[in-house]
Design a protein around this motif. Structure first.
Motif, PDB file in Angstrom:
ATOM      1  N   THR A   1      36.184-104.631  16.972  1.00  0.00           N
ATOM      2  CA  THR A   1      35.469-105.190  15.835  1.00  0.00           C
ATOM      3  C   THR A   1      33.973-105.070  16.090  1.00  0.00           C
ATOM      4  O   THR A   1      33.493-105.416  17.159  1.00  0.00           O
TER       5      THR A   1
ATOM      6  N   LEU B   1      30.205-105.983  14.304  1.00  0.00           N
ATOM      7  CA  LEU B   1      29.467-106.681  13.245  1.00  0.00           C
ATOM      8  C   LEU B   1      28.002-106.301  13.321  1.00  0.00           C
ATOM      9  O   LEU B   1      27.429-106.247  14.412  1.00  0.00           O
TER      10      LEU B   1
ATOM     11  N   LEU C   1      25.925-108.294   5.771  1.00  0.00           N
ATOM     12  CA  LEU C   1      26.775-108.265   6.953  1.00  0.00           C
ATOM     13  C   LEU C   1      27.718-107.081   6.815  1.00  0.00           C
ATOM     14  O   LEU C   1      28.421-106.950   5.816  1.00  0.00           O
TER      15      LEU C   1
ATOM     16  N   ILE D   1      30.970-105.290   8.540  1.00  0.00           N
ATOM     17  CA  ILE D   1      32.079-105.519   9.454  1.00  0.00           C
ATOM     18  C   ILE D   1      32.853-104.220   9.572  1.00  0.00           C
ATOM     19  O   ILE D   1      33.407-103.734   8.589  1.00  0.00           O
TER      20      ILE D   1
ATOM     21  N   CYS E   1      37.704-103.293   9.556  1.00  0.00           N
ATOM     22  CA  CYS E   1      38.302-104.326   8.719  1.00  0.00           C
ATOM     23  C   CYS E   1      39.712-103.877   8.314  1.00  0.00           C
ATOM     24  O   CYS E   1      39.896-102.776   7.810  1.00  0.00           O
TER      25      CYS E   1
ATOM     26  N   THR F   1      40.422-108.414  10.979  1.00  0.00           N
ATOM     27  CA  THR F   1      40.213-107.199  11.757  1.00  0.00           C
ATOM     28  C   THR F   1      41.328-107.131  12.795  1.00  0.00           C
ATOM     29  O   THR F   1      42.204-108.002  12.837  1.00  0.00           O
TER      30      THR F   1
ATOM     31  N   ILE G   1      37.639-113.255  10.341  1.00  0.00           N
ATOM     32  CA  ILE G   1      36.215-113.540  10.182  1.00  0.00           C
ATOM     33  C   ILE G   1      36.007-114.249   8.853  1.00  0.00           C
ATOM     34  O   ILE G   1      36.375-113.723   7.804  1.00  0.00           O
TER      35      ILE G   1
ATOM     36  N   ILE H   1      29.022-117.584   9.829  1.00  0.00           N
ATOM     37  CA  ILE H   1      30.021-116.582  10.174  1.00  0.00           C
ATOM     38  C   ILE H   1      30.864-117.181  11.290  1.00  0.00           C
ATOM     39  O   ILE H   1      30.328-117.607  12.312  1.00  0.00           O
TER      40      ILE H   1
END
Length: 95
Positions: free
Chosen positions: A17, A19, A27, A29, A32, A47, A52, A78
């Protein structure tokens, strides 16, 4: 030792993952798997490693691809919950 080997394998195969936070407005990610919940104040994304939760205001997604998702809006919180734990029932890692 096995934990480090597993982590190296996830990174090498691109399953980790990732970020990227751009101020409090965007944001990204990466990796996903699916969007579990979506509204203008909360977006929940699954994920391979985490669930998240993104809390904020006027949240929306502009890009949803196999590689990742881009969330726009006023991002306030988050929360990362490790895979295998139900969100809200474990000790999440706040970012």
């Amino acid at each position: 030792m096995w934990e480090r080997v597993r982590e190296w394998g996830r990174n090498a195969l691109g399953y980790a993952t990732h970020l990227e936070l751009f101020s409090d407005r965007k944001l990204y990610i990466e990796n996903c798997k699916k969007v579990q919940e979506y509204n203008d104040i909360r977006i929940v994304v699954q994920t391979g490693e985490f669930t998240i939760e993104v809390w904020g205001a006027r949240l929306r997604t502009d890009i949803r691809t196999a590689e990742g998702i881009l969330i726009h809006g006023q991002i306030r919180t988050i929360t990362l919950t490790p895979k295998g734990k139900a969100y809200g029932k474990s000790h999440p890692k706040n970012v």
